[in-house]
Design an enzyme around this catalytic site. Sequence first.
Site, mmCIF file in Angstrom:
data_model
loop_
_atom_site.group_PDB
_atom_site.id
_atom_site.type_symbol
_atom_site.label_atom_id
_atom_site.label_comp_id
_atom_site.label_asym_id
_atom_site.label_seq_id
_atom_site.Cartn_x
_atom_site.Cartn_y
_atom_site.Cartn_z
ATOM 1 N N SER A 27 0.798 -1.227 0.000
ATOM 2 C CA SER A 27 0.000 0.000 0.000
ATOM 3 C C SER A 27 0.828 1.274 0.000
ATOM 4 C CB SER A 27 -0.957 0.011 1.196
ATOM 5 O OG SER A 27 -0.231 0.094 2.409
ATOM 6 N N HIS B 184 0.959 4.168 6.884
ATOM 7 C CA HIS B 184 0.336 5.016 5.862
ATOM 8 C C HIS B 184 0.707 6.471 6.080
ATOM 9 C CE1 HIS B 184 -3.085 2.121 4.444
ATOM 10 N NE2 HIS B 184 -1.882 1.732 4.066
ATOM 11 N N ASP C 249 -8.310 5.888 4.255
ATOM 12 C CA ASP C 249 -8.455 4.756 5.173
ATOM 13 C C ASP C 249 -9.738 4.777 6.000
ATOM 14 O OD1 ASP C 249 -6.023 3.790 4.334
ATOM 15 O OD2 ASP C 249 -4.904 4.661 6.002
#
Length: 137
Positions: free
Chosen positions: A57, A96, A123
């Site tokens: 990701s 992230h 998210d």
Amino acid sequence: MGMISDTIESLRSLQIRQVVMQAISLGMIVTSALIIWKGLMCVTGSESPVVVVLSGSMEPGFKRGDILFLHMSKAPIRAGEIVVFHVDGREIPIVHRVIKVHERQETGEVEVLTKGDNNYGDDRLLYAQGFYHMLAG
């Protein structure tokens, strides 16, 4: 015959010594690893100072298998910074980027919205139901 039994007995005692020495060596290795881990926790201010990236990701910046050394900062979180967090119901940490920071004036609480660099959306689906941001802190 006496010499053969003496030789067998000395081999048995040697094996016991080797087993004991291996157990002591293993104990020292485990103890050393724990001391290093606790030392990293103190230096970095993080209860998990080392994290392995488990998904794609954040590619191309971080690839699967990359090892990250974390450091807790006293500075406020800003958009663009990379954070590591846990989501209820998932055991693995998530790495992230912060895309939005929201501070509540009345309480001073800071909430962040995150997104993986290689993901299409943010998210929000990862957070607890009904939450549009994640509480920082």
